[in-house]
Scaffold this active site. Sequence first.
Site, PDB file in Angstrom:
ATOM      1  N   LYS A  72     -18.943  -1.192   2.806  1.00 55.29           N
ATOM      2  CA  LYS A  72     -19.532  -0.383   1.797  1.00 55.29           C
ATOM      3  C   LYS A  72     -20.869  -0.038   2.721  1.00 55.29           C
ATOM      4  CE  LYS A  72     -16.161  -0.008  -1.113  1.00 55.29           C
ATOM      5  NZ  LYS A  72     -15.375   1.044  -1.100  1.00 55.29           N
TER       6      LYS A  72
ATOM      7  N   ASN B 179      -6.125  -5.146  -4.341  1.00 53.94           N
ATOM      8  CA  ASN B 179      -4.560  -4.670  -4.778  1.00 53.94           C
ATOM      9  C   ASN B 179      -3.590  -6.103  -5.198  1.00 53.94           C
ATOM     10  OD1 ASN B 179      -4.908  -2.756  -2.941  1.00 53.94           O
ATOM     11  ND2 ASN B 179      -4.827  -3.899  -1.260  1.00 53.94           N
TER      12      ASN B 179
ATOM     13  N   GLU C 254       6.252 -10.249   6.816  1.00 53.52           N
ATOM     14  CA  GLU C 254       6.688  -9.528   5.410  1.00 53.52           C
ATOM     15  C   GLU C 254       7.140  -8.439   5.544  1.00 53.52           C
ATOM     16  OE1 GLU C 254       3.513 -11.385   2.576  1.00 53.52           O
ATOM     17  OE2 GLU C 254       3.877  -8.878   2.662  1.00 53.52           O
TER      18      GLU C 254
ATOM     19  N   GLY D 261      -0.690  -9.309   8.537  1.00 53.68           N
ATOM     20  CA  GLY D 261      -0.547  -8.709   6.958  1.00 53.68           C
ATOM     21  C   GLY D 261      -1.226  -6.470   7.783  1.00 53.68           C
ATOM     22  N   VAL D 262      -0.989  -6.010   6.721  1.00 53.56           N
ATOM     23  CA  VAL D 262      -0.701  -4.590   7.418  1.00 53.56           C
ATOM     24  C   VAL D 262      -2.284  -4.094   7.056  1.00 53.56           C
ATOM     25  CG1 VAL D 262       1.149  -4.185   5.906  1.00 53.56           C
ATOM     26  CG2 VAL D 262      -0.951  -3.874   4.776  1.00 53.56           C
ATOM     27  N   GLY D 263      -2.634  -2.922   7.796  1.00 53.47           N
ATOM     28  CA  GLY D 263      -4.396  -2.213   8.081  1.00 53.47           C
ATOM     29  C   GLY D 263      -4.279  -2.398   9.643  1.00 53.47           C
ATOM     30  N   ASN D 264      -5.465  -1.467   9.579  1.00 56.81           N
ATOM     31  CA  ASN D 264      -5.811  -1.383  10.430  1.00 56.81           C
ATOM     32  C   ASN D 264      -5.653  -2.339  11.642  1.00 56.81           C
ATOM     33  OD1 ASN D 264      -6.957   1.532  12.438  1.00 56.81           O
ATOM     34  ND2 ASN D 264      -9.108   0.415  12.079  1.00 56.81           N
TER      35      ASN D 264
ATOM     36  N   GLY E  85       1.529 -11.280   0.462  1.00 59.24           N
ATOM     37  CA  GLY E  85       1.841 -12.554   1.100  1.00 59.24           C
ATOM     38  C   GLY E  85       1.090 -13.645   1.950  1.00 59.24           C
TER      39      GLY E  85
ATOM     40  N   ILE F  76     -11.341  -9.584   1.176  1.00 58.94           N
ATOM     41  CA  ILE F  76     -12.154  -9.286   1.205  1.00 58.94           C
ATOM     42  C   ILE F  76     -14.068  -9.765   1.459  1.00 58.94           C
ATOM     43  CG2 ILE F  76     -14.084  -8.409  -1.100  1.00 58.94           C
ATOM     44  CD1 ILE F  76     -11.060  -7.519  -2.071  1.00 58.94           C
TER      45      ILE F  76
HETATM   46  O1  0RQ Z   1     -11.932  -0.245   0.181  1.00 53.26           O
HETATM   47  O2  0RQ Z   1     -11.125   2.441   0.695  1.00 53.26           O
HETATM   48  O3  0RQ Z   1     -12.679   1.979  -0.290  1.00 53.26           O
HETATM   49  O4  0RQ Z   1     -14.036   1.549   1.265  1.00 53.26           O
HETATM   50  O5  0RQ Z   1     -11.431  -2.961   0.430  1.00 53.26           O
HETATM   51  O6  0RQ Z   1     -10.972  -2.537   3.140  1.00 53.26           O
HETATM   52  O7  0RQ Z   1     -11.634  -2.896   5.299  1.00 53.26           O
HETATM   53  O8  0RQ Z   1      -9.954  -1.459   4.664  1.00 53.26           O
HETATM   54  O9  0RQ Z   1      -9.538  -3.837   5.292  1.00 53.26           O
HETATM   55  O10 0RQ Z   1      -7.400  -2.622   4.250  1.00 53.26           O
HETATM   56  O11 0RQ Z   1      -7.523  -4.627   6.020  1.00 53.26           O
HETATM   57  O12 0RQ Z   1      -8.046  -4.762   2.914  1.00 53.26           O
HETATM   58  C1  0RQ Z   1      -7.934  -7.741   1.990  1.00 53.26           C
HETATM   59  C2  0RQ Z   1      -8.153  -5.988   0.668  1.00 53.26           C
HETATM   60  C3  0RQ Z   1      -7.968  -5.550   2.672  1.00 53.26           C
HETATM   61  C4  0RQ Z   1      -6.565  -6.283   2.362  1.00 53.26           C
HETATM   62  C5  0RQ Z   1      -7.638  -6.854   2.037  1.00 53.26           C
HETATM   63  C6  0RQ Z   1     -13.103  -2.439   1.017  1.00 53.26           C
HETATM   64  C7  0RQ Z   1     -12.831  -1.703   1.381  1.00 53.26           C
HETATM   65  C8  0RQ Z   1     -12.298  -0.107   1.293  1.00 53.26           C
HETATM   66  C9  0RQ Z   1      -9.823  -2.481   2.180  1.00 53.26           C
HETATM   67  P1  0RQ Z   1     -12.390   1.950   0.570  1.00 53.26           P
HETATM   68  P2  0RQ Z   1     -10.543  -2.295   5.296  1.00 53.26           P
HETATM   69  P3  0RQ Z   1      -7.705  -3.445   4.343  1.00 53.26           P
HETATM   70  C10 0RQ Z   1       0.842  -8.871   3.596  1.00 53.26           C
HETATM   71  C11 0RQ Z   1      -0.456  -9.616   3.563  1.00 53.26           C
HETATM   72  C12 0RQ Z   1      -4.128  -9.456  -0.012  1.00 53.26           C
HETATM   73  C13 0RQ Z   1      -3.153  -8.736   0.930  1.00 53.26           C
HETATM   74  C14 0RQ Z   1      -1.934  -9.455   1.636  1.00 53.26           C
HETATM   75  C15 0RQ Z   1      -5.537  -6.847   1.656  1.00 53.26           C
HETATM   76  C16 0RQ Z   1     -11.723  -2.252   0.967  1.00 53.26           C
HETATM   77  O13 0RQ Z   1      -5.966  -7.598   3.397  1.00 53.26           O
HETATM   78  O14 0RQ Z   1      -5.200  -6.419   0.107  1.00 53.26           O
HETATM   79  O15 0RQ Z   1      -3.126 -10.003   2.814  1.00 53.26           O
HETATM   80  N1  0RQ Z   1      -4.920  -8.642   1.206  1.00 53.26           N
HETATM   81  N2  0RQ Z   1      -1.327  -9.450   2.148  1.00 53.26           N
HETATM   82  O16 0RQ Z   1     -14.647  -1.308   1.337  1.00 53.26           O
HETATM   83  C17 0RQ Z   1     -16.657  -4.929  -1.757  1.00 53.26           C
HETATM   84  C18 0RQ Z   1     -15.995  -6.596  -0.132  1.00 53.26           C
HETATM   85  C19 0RQ Z   1     -15.219  -5.958   0.541  1.00 53.26           C
HETATM   86  C20 0RQ Z   1     -14.070  -4.451  -0.152  1.00 53.26           C
HETATM   87  C21 0RQ Z   1     -13.377  -4.559   1.958  1.00 53.26           C
HETATM   88  N3  0RQ Z   1     -16.241  -8.148   0.593  1.00 53.26           N
HETATM   89  N4  0RQ Z   1     -16.603  -6.421  -1.164  1.00 53.26           N
HETATM   90  N5  0RQ Z   1     -15.061  -3.487  -1.688  1.00 53.26           N
HETATM   91  N6  0RQ Z   1     -13.742  -4.117   0.685  1.00 53.26           N
HETATM   92  N7  0RQ Z   1     -14.411  -5.762   1.579  1.00 53.26           N
HETATM   93  C22 0RQ Z   1       0.793  -7.434   2.867  1.00 53.26           C
HETATM   94  C23 0RQ Z   1       1.510  -7.351   1.952  1.00 53.26           C
HETATM   95  O17 0RQ Z   1       1.147  -9.240   1.640  1.00 53.26           O
HETATM   96  C24 0RQ Z   1       1.966  -6.776   1.285  1.00 53.26           C
END
Ligand code: 0RQ
Length: 504
Positions: free
Chosen positions: A407, A383, A293, A268-271, A387, A363
């Site tokens: 948080k 979001n 992807e 996936g994308v991200g840190n 994928g 999440i």
């Molecule tokens: O929010 O920025 O407002 O603080 O979610 O969280 O930890 O930075 O993690 O960027 O990897 O995102 C699932 C959203 C994780 C992402 C998800 C809040 C957290 C923060 C982001 P703030 P992190 P990430 C390939 C595969 C579905 C699509 C996918 C995603 C924000 O991975 O969209 O996998 N996945 N695609 O604070 C409340 C919780 C939380 C929470 C995190 N338990 N409760 N808020 N956050 N956990 C790509 C494509 O398909 C295109």
Amino acid sequence: MSERIANAALRQKVMSADDAAALIHDGDQIGFGGFTGSGYPKVLPGALAKRIQESHDRGEKFTVNVFTGASTAPELDGTLASVDGIGWRMPYQSDPQMRSKINDGTSFYTDIHLSQSGMMVRQGFFGKVDFAVIEATRITADGDVVLTSSVGNNAVYCDTAEKVIIEVNSWQSDDLEGMHDIYGGFALPPNRVPIPITHPGDRIGDKFLHIPQDKVAAIIETDGPDRNTPFKPIDDDSRKIAGFLLDFYDHEVKQGRIPKNLLPLQSGVGNIPNAVLDGLLHSDLEHLTSYTEVIQDGMIDLIDAGKLDVASATAFSLSPDYAHKMNENAAFYRDHIILRPQEISNHPEVIRRLGVIGANGMIEADIYGNVNSTHVMGSRMMNGIGGSGDFTRNAYISAFVSPSTAKGGAISAIVPMVSHVDHTEHDGMVIITEQGIADLRGLAPRQRAPKIIENCAHPDYRPMLLDYYERALHDCKFKHTPHLLGEAYSWHTRFLETGTMKKD
Ligand code: 0RQ
């Protein structure tokens, strides 16, 4: 006029974004190019938003239904959402304005698997597509289109739309020509045939997108960059999570379950995924491949280091520095990168055949391994599933990765019961947080719960989770997946009421 439009007849169709936007009307359904902030049209959406705002100012209704590849950028989702111009949208999005319009009820959002989004358009479930609006780097003398930094659902939308609007963007490198592999064999059942990919590097289609010239309603010349957000520096938790994942891969190699150069990687994308790629860069692994992807910075580093032989994806998701590097060196990278339609990059058949090993963010997960990737506190869309479902269900090994809290520690990512389910306990195989890893393969629910709690939950929440589980085990009449239904969501309701999942 741009030399990038080599076809004389199509050159006659060049017009301003405002003139092109004037072709679009209230209620139209538009298939936009664009995937994770790359390859989306840069100026037509803004001109359309202006037109929508003017209509609203006159008291007239004007919304459009928006189809994309995946997330786009402020110039597309942001600008249309900000004028309440999107009635309905699919599939993945991540723009803050779009998200807020979904969550305040202004826009409908249909969140479907990326591999299925195009297929459903072809099947006609969404009705007629009025316009496809895509980005090209060049149009050949024969009128063929060279796409830019994403393929996404461009082919579907151009195949099905009544009219096509093409933005020809001179910011994009014309050396991208040859990187795309546009497969056209998408018959509907019962006429489907196997997709002939047996290696991530296989090319099975055409480097051009063919669009009947009489469908082309307008061509707009642009020169704006893709969104290209920089990555945050890799933090300690991401590095720890990446370390657990890479040790796990190493263990799987030693067990003889995967080859020494692993299997095609999806991330996936991200840190955290970026930290995994960085970990691979500093490992002694070689001849890696990727079937995923999006191409991220870390994959470019792996190609440069000679460690990643080939990466197959549907789009770039690069930082500004790496996008610049791509534009300078696309002729080199096109020997190592293939951009395919998302129907193929995310196709369950191919993912299963290749034995992809995937890792995606989440999440929250519950003590039995169900995963929520999309909804905060059960209702607020983040979001979309993207994928993650395509890969999780079909991968050879699929992992979910996340910090154990969110948080500032007020939310536990491991909860008694997830508040929304995207990936069931039947799909995900491994859960990893900075606390550790739970390999769930082959385990029954009562074997999973203690492992997830002990290995993955944050110490602040571990005793509370154990307490819930032990009481559920004792008090619940049925012992297969013990729950206390009256209490299962108390963590979420406590957070909504008090701002933390912790008890006093
Ligand atoms: O929010 O920025 O407002 O603080 O979610 O969280 O930890 O930075 O993690 O960027 O990897 O995102 C699932 C959203 C994780 C992402 C998800 C809040 C957290 C923060 C982001 P703030 P992190 P990430 C390939 C595969 C579905 C699509 C996918 C995603 C924000 O991975 O969209 O996998 N996945 N695609 O604070 C409340 C919780 C939380 C929470 C995190 N338990 N409760 N808020 N956050 N956990 C790509 C494509 O398909 C295109």
